[in-house]
Design a protein around this motif. Structure first.
Motif, PDB file in Angstrom:
ATOM      1  N   ARG A 179      56.676  31.000  50.265  1.00 54.10           N
ATOM      2  CA  ARG A 179      58.121  31.179  50.415  1.00 54.10           C
ATOM      3  C   ARG A 179      58.772  31.532  49.084  1.00 54.10           C
ATOM      4  NH1 ARG A 179      61.909  33.656  52.623  1.00 54.10           N
ATOM      5  NH2 ARG A 179      63.970  32.647  52.528  1.00 54.10           N
ATOM      6  N   ILE A 180      58.327  30.945  47.988  1.00 52.60           N
ATOM      7  CA  ILE A 180      58.864  31.286  46.666  1.00 52.60           C
ATOM      8  C   ILE A 180      58.598  32.759  46.357  1.00 52.60           C
ATOM      9  CG2 ILE A 180      58.546  30.917  44.191  1.00 52.60           C
ATOM     10  CD1 ILE A 180      58.137  27.950  44.796  1.00 52.60           C
ATOM     11  N   ASN A 181      57.384  33.219  46.653  1.00 54.94           N
ATOM     12  CA  ASN A 181      57.061  34.631  46.408  1.00 54.94           C
ATOM     13  C   ASN A 181      57.917  35.558  47.267  1.00 54.94           C
ATOM     14  OD1 ASN A 181      55.098  33.956  44.527  1.00 54.94           O
ATOM     15  ND2 ASN A 181      53.458  33.913  46.031  1.00 54.94           N
ATOM     16  N   GLN A 182      58.178  35.151  48.500  1.00 53.35           N
ATOM     17  CA  GLN A 182      59.027  35.951  49.374  1.00 53.35           C
ATOM     18  C   GLN A 182      60.461  35.993  48.846  1.00 53.35           C
ATOM     19  OE1 GLN A 182      58.977  34.639  53.455  1.00 53.35           O
ATOM     20  NE2 GLN A 182      60.392  36.233  54.146  1.00 53.35           N
ATOM     21  N   LEU A 183      60.953  34.849  48.376  1.00 52.06           N
ATOM     22  CA  LEU A 183      62.295  34.813  47.789  1.00 52.06           C
ATOM     23  C   LEU A 183      62.375  35.702  46.556  1.00 52.06           C
ATOM     24  CD1 LEU A 183      63.112  30.992  48.098  1.00 52.06           C
ATOM     25  CD2 LEU A 183      64.315  32.855  49.261  1.00 52.06           C
ATOM     26  N   ALA A 184      61.314  35.723  45.742  1.00 50.39           N
ATOM     27  CA  ALA A 184      61.304  36.567  44.542  1.00 50.39           C
ATOM     28  C   ALA A 184      61.453  38.040  44.924  1.00 50.39           C
ATOM     29  CB  ALA A 184      60.009  36.346  43.763  1.00 50.39           C
ATOM     30  N   ILE A 185      60.774  38.463  45.988  1.00 52.69           N
ATOM     31  CA  ILE A 185      60.875  39.855  46.425  1.00 52.69           C
ATOM     32  C   ILE A 185      62.267  40.156  46.965  1.00 52.69           C
ATOM     33  CG2 ILE A 185      60.009  41.503  48.130  1.00 52.69           C
ATOM     34  CD1 ILE A 185      57.258  40.153  47.819  1.00 52.69           C
ATOM     35  N   GLU A 186      62.840  39.238  47.726  1.00 56.46           N
ATOM     36  CA  GLU A 186      64.187  39.442  48.268  1.00 56.46           C
ATOM     37  C   GLU A 186      65.222  39.517  47.138  1.00 56.46           C
ATOM     38  OE1 GLU A 186      65.064  36.518  51.215  1.00 56.46           O
ATOM     39  OE2 GLU A 186      63.250  36.899  52.367  1.00 56.46           O
ATOM     40  N   ILE A 187      65.079  38.687  46.132  1.00 58.00           N
ATOM     41  CA  ILE A 187      65.999  38.731  44.982  1.00 58.00           C
ATOM     42  C   ILE A 187      65.834  40.038  44.225  1.00 58.00           C
ATOM     43  CG2 ILE A 187      66.537  37.664  42.760  1.00 58.00           C
ATOM     44  CD1 ILE A 187      65.750  34.959  44.026  1.00 58.00           C
ATOM     45  N   ARG A 188      64.587  40.466  44.042  1.00 57.87           N
ATOM     46  CA  ARG A 188      64.331  41.747  43.366  1.00 57.87           C
ATOM     47  C   ARG A 188      64.984  42.906  44.115  1.00 57.87           C
ATOM     48  NH1 ARG A 188      58.744  44.256  44.634  1.00 57.87           N
ATOM     49  NH2 ARG A 188      59.982  44.544  46.542  1.00 57.87           N
ATOM     50  N   ASP A 189      64.842  42.905  45.447  1.00 57.55           N
ATOM     51  CA  ASP A 189      65.432  43.986  46.245  1.00 57.55           C
ATOM     52  C   ASP A 189      66.958  43.990  46.142  1.00 57.55           C
ATOM     53  OD1 ASP A 189      62.909  44.703  46.991  1.00 57.55           O
ATOM     54  OD2 ASP A 189      62.974  43.721  48.953  1.00 57.55           O
ATOM     55  N   LEU A 190      67.568  42.804  46.074  1.00 54.72           N
ATOM     56  CA  LEU A 190      69.027  42.733  45.888  1.00 54.72           C
ATOM     57  C   LEU A 190      69.435  43.330  44.551  1.00 54.72           C
ATOM     58  CD1 LEU A 190      70.316  39.292  47.243  1.00 54.72           C
ATOM     59  CD2 LEU A 190      71.015  41.576  47.963  1.00 54.72           C
ATOM     60  N   HIS A 191      68.650  43.041  43.507  1.00 56.03           N
ATOM     61  CA  HIS A 191      68.941  43.619  42.192  1.00 56.03           C
ATOM     62  C   HIS A 191      68.894  45.140  42.247  1.00 56.03           C
ATOM     63  CE1 HIS A 191      67.661  39.724  39.848  1.00 56.03           C
ATOM     64  NE2 HIS A 191      68.735  39.567  40.598  1.00 56.03           N
ATOM     65  N   ARG A 192      67.890  45.658  42.930  1.00 53.55           N
ATOM     66  CA  ARG A 192      67.763  47.112  43.031  1.00 53.55           C
ATOM     67  C   ARG A 192      68.952  47.706  43.796  1.00 53.55           C
ATOM     68  NH1 ARG A 192      61.256  47.822  44.397  1.00 53.55           N
ATOM     69  NH2 ARG A 192      60.508  47.109  42.345  1.00 53.55           N
ATOM     70  N   LEU A 193      69.375  47.011  44.849  1.00 54.29           N
ATOM     71  CA  LEU A 193      70.509  47.490  45.635  1.00 54.29           C
ATOM     72  C   LEU A 193      71.795  47.480  44.810  1.00 54.29           C
ATOM     73  CD1 LEU A 193      71.319  48.489  48.438  1.00 54.29           C
ATOM     74  CD2 LEU A 193      71.690  46.104  49.108  1.00 54.29           C
ATOM     75  N   MET A 194      71.982  46.456  43.991  1.00 55.28           N
ATOM     76  CA  MET A 194      73.171  46.381  43.131  1.00 55.28           C
ATOM     77  C   MET A 194      73.196  47.518  42.123  1.00 55.28           C
ATOM     78  SD  MET A 194      73.418  42.311  42.221  1.00 55.28           S
ATOM     79  CE  MET A 194      73.580  41.048  43.475  1.00 55.28           C
ATOM     80  N   MET A 195      72.010  47.883  41.625  1.00 54.12           N
ATOM     81  CA  MET A 195      71.961  48.902  40.574  1.00 54.12           C
ATOM     82  C   MET A 195      72.160  50.312  41.124  1.00 54.12           C
ATOM     83  SD  MET A 195      68.879  47.423  38.194  1.00 54.12           S
ATOM     84  CE  MET A 195      68.971  48.828  37.087  1.00 54.12           C
ATOM     85  N   ARG A 196      71.999  50.483  42.432  1.00 53.08           N
ATOM     86  CA  ARG A 196      72.171  51.823  43.005  1.00 53.08           C
ATOM     87  C   ARG A 196      73.635  52.252  43.027  1.00 53.08           C
ATOM     88  NH1 ARG A 196      68.399  50.417  47.678  1.00 53.08           N
ATOM     89  NH2 ARG A 196      66.335  50.889  46.868  1.00 53.08           N
ATOM     90  N   THR A 197      74.531  51.298  43.218  1.00 50.92           N
ATOM     91  CA  THR A 197      75.966  51.621  43.321  1.00 50.92           C
ATOM     92  C   THR A 197      76.749  50.770  42.336  1.00 50.92           C
ATOM     93  OG1 THR A 197      76.192  49.996  45.100  1.00 50.92           O
ATOM     94  CG2 THR A 197      75.794  52.280  45.746  1.00 50.92           C
ATOM     95  N   GLY A 236      80.062  48.716  40.868  1.00 52.19           N
ATOM     96  CA  GLY A 236      81.053  47.870  41.515  1.00 52.19           C
ATOM     97  C   GLY A 236      80.756  46.402  41.299  1.00 52.19           C
ATOM     98  N   GLU A 237      81.630  45.601  41.921  1.00 52.77           N
ATOM     99  CA  GLU A 237      81.500  44.153  41.756  1.00 52.77           C
ATOM    100  C   GLU A 237      80.407  43.545  42.642  1.00 52.77           C
ATOM    101  OE1 GLU A 237      83.027  42.247  39.563  1.00 52.77           O
ATOM    102  OE2 GLU A 237      83.975  44.033  38.756  1.00 52.77           O
ATOM    103  N   HIS A 238      80.074  44.188  43.756  1.00 52.09           N
ATOM    104  CA  HIS A 238      79.029  43.706  44.663  1.00 52.09           C
ATOM    105  C   HIS A 238      79.279  42.264  45.110  1.00 52.09           C
ATOM    106  CE1 HIS A 238      76.925  46.680  41.935  1.00 52.09           C
ATOM    107  NE2 HIS A 238      76.834  47.268  43.129  1.00 52.09           N
ATOM    108  N   ASN A 239      80.525  42.023  45.561  1.00 48.37           N
ATOM    109  CA  ASN A 239      80.872  40.634  45.904  1.00 48.37           C
ATOM    110  C   ASN A 239      79.967  40.054  46.984  1.00 48.37           C
ATOM    111  OD1 ASN A 239      82.965  40.548  44.057  1.00 48.37           O
ATOM    112  ND2 ASN A 239      84.468  41.329  45.520  1.00 48.37           N
ATOM    113  N   ASP A 240      79.791  40.788  48.070  1.00 45.23           N
ATOM    114  CA  ASP A 240      78.966  40.265  49.163  1.00 45.23           C
ATOM    115  C   ASP A 240      77.503  40.168  48.759  1.00 45.23           C
ATOM    116  OD1 ASP A 240      81.171  40.018  50.788  1.00 45.23           O
ATOM    117  OD2 ASP A 240      80.969  42.026  51.646  1.00 45.23           O
ATOM    118  N   LEU A 241      77.021  41.118  47.970  1.00 45.23           N
ATOM    119  CA  LEU A 241      75.630  41.046  47.486  1.00 45.23           C
ATOM    120  C   LEU A 241      75.438  39.863  46.545  1.00 45.23           C
ATOM    121  CD1 LEU A 241      74.786  44.817  46.840  1.00 45.23           C
ATOM    122  CD2 LEU A 241      74.175  43.401  48.804  1.00 45.23           C
TER     123      LEU A 241
END
Length: 638
Positions: free
Chosen positions: A170-188, A190-195
């Motif tokens: 589960r920790i490894n899965q959370l690490a991947i989900e957090i990484r994907d959020l970082h990538r999504l934030m960097m694409r656009t 803005g403040e990314h409040n919901d992200l």
């Protein structure tokens, strides 16, 4: 001016519309976990100069701000880690306490007491074969009860390892989900409040498993997420993975490791905290502690019985043999040592002094010159070395080193960890029980020499006498006639006592073999009476005294006290864990309330805002209408 008025009205309407949208967004997410209330920050437009006067140009939206406080969120994550650790620790100890209070556990003292009761019955009729069979059956039941409960506790070790695997996944899965959020934030931009809300929800879940530290990266490249004692789990758009690897030197005591690039680096688990810390404490501290105490009970009982058996005569008229597997058999002394795979070290652990035996795990290291031992409490000592051979004495153990370990190599010594599982019956012959106690007396000896019967031959009554100058000894029979001519003292090995050809009672038979250590004083005498006596129950009485003899824990505990003390100790730890869990729960609830007071959605407040922004919207639309009417009037003037 009509166009300016229209512009002011238009921007005012758009601002009110965005405020209404944001308020609606807050109301819609009132039950969304981890959502932080948002608010529109509006600002005044730059004014314009007309005829030397300044006129305002309306309003605009500067940004949409999350209601968020870094310190409150950090406090919540820390309290979540602590609460998860204390709650799981309480559950683990409660489970152990329940096992020690279960029927299978209670059978341990019950079967031991039943065995002692069967001895009392046999003592009344030492030659009764039925009573002898009952004693053996009760001994077998005691052994099987300890074996069974030890296996029950050991299974919890395997269960905890599986839980650790699930937690790591589960920790490894959370690490991947957090990484994907970082990538999504960097694409656009803005403040990314919901992200950011999603990011903090994932961090909060991660903090249940281990201690988490989040630091922002430069140039809006996401965040670094560290776990435990500073190990980087997520670095911007890259995520590491945890893994359980073989332990050192015990391959079954698996340990944590983290991938750094393509390499796998072991990490210390002492600072992980959270659910991981609770599971590791369960596996590496609580379960071994129970097994060590059960083993100490089993070793004390089996060794004590075998020792007294060795001091008596069975129904064959022979010296008694062991009932249980000897605690210092070649297989058992080696099983107490754990070395790394491929190690050439040869170490054996003998249990020499059970009253001084403490159990636990000892870590042995050799630095090329001397040995150092890390005690179970973490203290490092230099043990007392043996006078003969290579090895040392420590806490009731005699450690013999037949082949030295490599310099710096770590070896684990576990004197009692497996003793409850290794306790097995080695005889099913009721005649092998030693009811009669033979005499191997040092009553007439003032020195410190030890006199022991190794095997019984035809000579059953004799005496060893030390010469007046203390340099020789002789053996005489009950009439004072020489059985062995004077020999140098101390003897170099065992002493064989047989009838010499010159003796009037000479016949060809088996010798009686004894040992006599150094330490005797001049004219000391050591006597032996090995003559069978029908109906003698002296050895049975010695066995009975084991039930109440306080020979453990420095003379403070009986064997059964060890079990009750273990039960009490785990119960006290459970009660303490329950109190700590309650405190951690209150701290976590306080932190949650603080975050909710800052970031939570207040429906009353949002309803009020909805009405306020709706009125502003309607009023702003009137401005646009006035501008339109004015513009039409101007057009009609033509």
């Amino acid at each position: 001016m009509a166009s300016d008025l229209l512009s002011v009205g238009t921007q005012s309407v758009l601002t009110s519309q965005r405020q209404l949208n944001t308020t609606g967004h807050n109301i819609s997410n009132v039950n969304t976990e981890g959502y932080s209330r948002q608010s529109v920050i509006q600002g005044t437009n730059d004014p314009r100069q007309f005829g030397g006067s300044t006129y305002g140009m309306g309003v605009h939206v500067e940004n949409v701000r999350r209601s968020w406080d870094q310190f409150a969120v950090n406090e919540l994550n820390l309290s979540t880690t602590n609460f998860s650790n204390k709650l799981d620790g309480e559950a683990n100890l409660d489970m152990l306490s329940n096992l020690l209070s279960s029927m299978s556990s209670k059978k341990i003292p019950e079967t031991l007491n039943e065995w002692f009761d069967s001895l009392k019955t046999l003592a009344d009729s030492p030659n009764d074969m039925g009573a002898r069979k009952v004693v053996l059956e009760k001994a077998r039941l005691s052994s099987e009860t300890l074996n069974s409960f030890q296996d029950t506790i050991r299974q919890q070790f395997d269960v905890t390892n599986k839980k650790l695997d699930m937690g790591i996944d589960r920790i490894n899965q959370l690490a991947i989900e957090i990484r994907d959020l970082h990538r999504l934030m960097m694409r656009t931009p803005g403040e990314h409040n919901d992200l950011r809300d999603q990011h903090e929800t994932l961090i909060k879940e991660l903090s249940e498993y281990t201690k988490v530290t989040v630091t922002p990266r430069n140039n809006a490249e996401g965040f670094n997420v560290h776990i435990g004692n500073g190990h980087t789990l997520v670095s911007g758009t890259e995520a590491s993975q945890l893994k359980m690897i073989e332990g050192y030197p015990d391959v079954h005591q698996r340990r944590l490791a983290i991938y750094e690039g393509q390499s796998l680096k072991p990490i210390k688990s002492i600072d992980m905290d959270g659910k991981l810390g609770a599971m590791l404490d369960m596996r590496d501290t609580y379960i071994p502690g129970v097994l060590d105490e059960l083993g100490r009970l089993a070793a004390s009982f089996s060794h004590g019985v075998n020792l007294i058996q060795d001091q008596g005569l069975d129904l064959y008229g022979e010296k008694g043999g062991p009932i249980f597997t000897p605690v210092n058999s070649p297989e058992l002394v080696r099983s107490r040592v754990v070395t790394a795979t491929g190690s050439d070290a040869q170490v054996s652990v003998y249990l020499d002094d059970l009253p001084a035996l403490k159990g636990g795990e000892y870590a042995l290291r050799y630095d090329g010159d001397r040995y150092q031992v890390t005690l179970p409490n973490g203290q490092v000592v230099q043990p007392k070395m043996l006078e003969k051979g290579e090895g040392f004495l420590l806490d009731g153990m005699r450690v013999e080193i037949n082949q030295r370990p490599e310099v710096g190599e770590k070896i684990l010594l576990r004197p009692t960890r497996q003793s409850a599982a290794q306790m097995q019956m080695v005889t099913d012959d009721p005649k092998a029980l030693t009811a009669q106690s033979y005499e191997a007396s040092t009553t007439f000896a003032k020195g410190t020499a030890e006199f022991k019967i190794e095997s019984i031959g035809d000579i059953r009554e004799f005496e060893l006498v030390i010469s007046p100058d203390g340099t020789q000894f002789a053996v005489v029979d009950k009439h004072g006639k020489l059985l062995c001519t004077p020999t140098d003292y101390p003897p170099k090995g065992t002493i064989e006592i047989d009838v010499p050809r010159s003796h009037p009672d000479y016949h060809d038979g088996e010798p009686t073999i004894v040992t006599l250590t150094e330490g005797a004083l001049p004219q000391d005498r050591f006597t032996a009476n090995l003559v069978p006596s029908e109906g003698d129950n002296g050895n049975l009485r010695k066995l009975q005294k084991m039930q109440t003899a306080k020979f453990l824990d420095g003379g403070e505990s009986t064997m059964i006290d060890v079990y009750h003390n273990l039960n009490t100790d785990v119960g006290l730890k459970t009660a303490t864990a329950r109190r700590l869990s309650d405190i951690a729960r209150l701290e976590n609830e306080t932190a949650q309330e603080r975050v909710a007071s800052i970031s939570g959605v207040n429906m009353d407040e949002e309803a009020s805002n909805l009405m306020r922004f709706q009125q502003a919207y309607m009023a702003s639309s009137k401005i646009m209408q006035a501008a339109n009417d004015t513009f039409n009037t101007i057009l009609q003037l033509r």
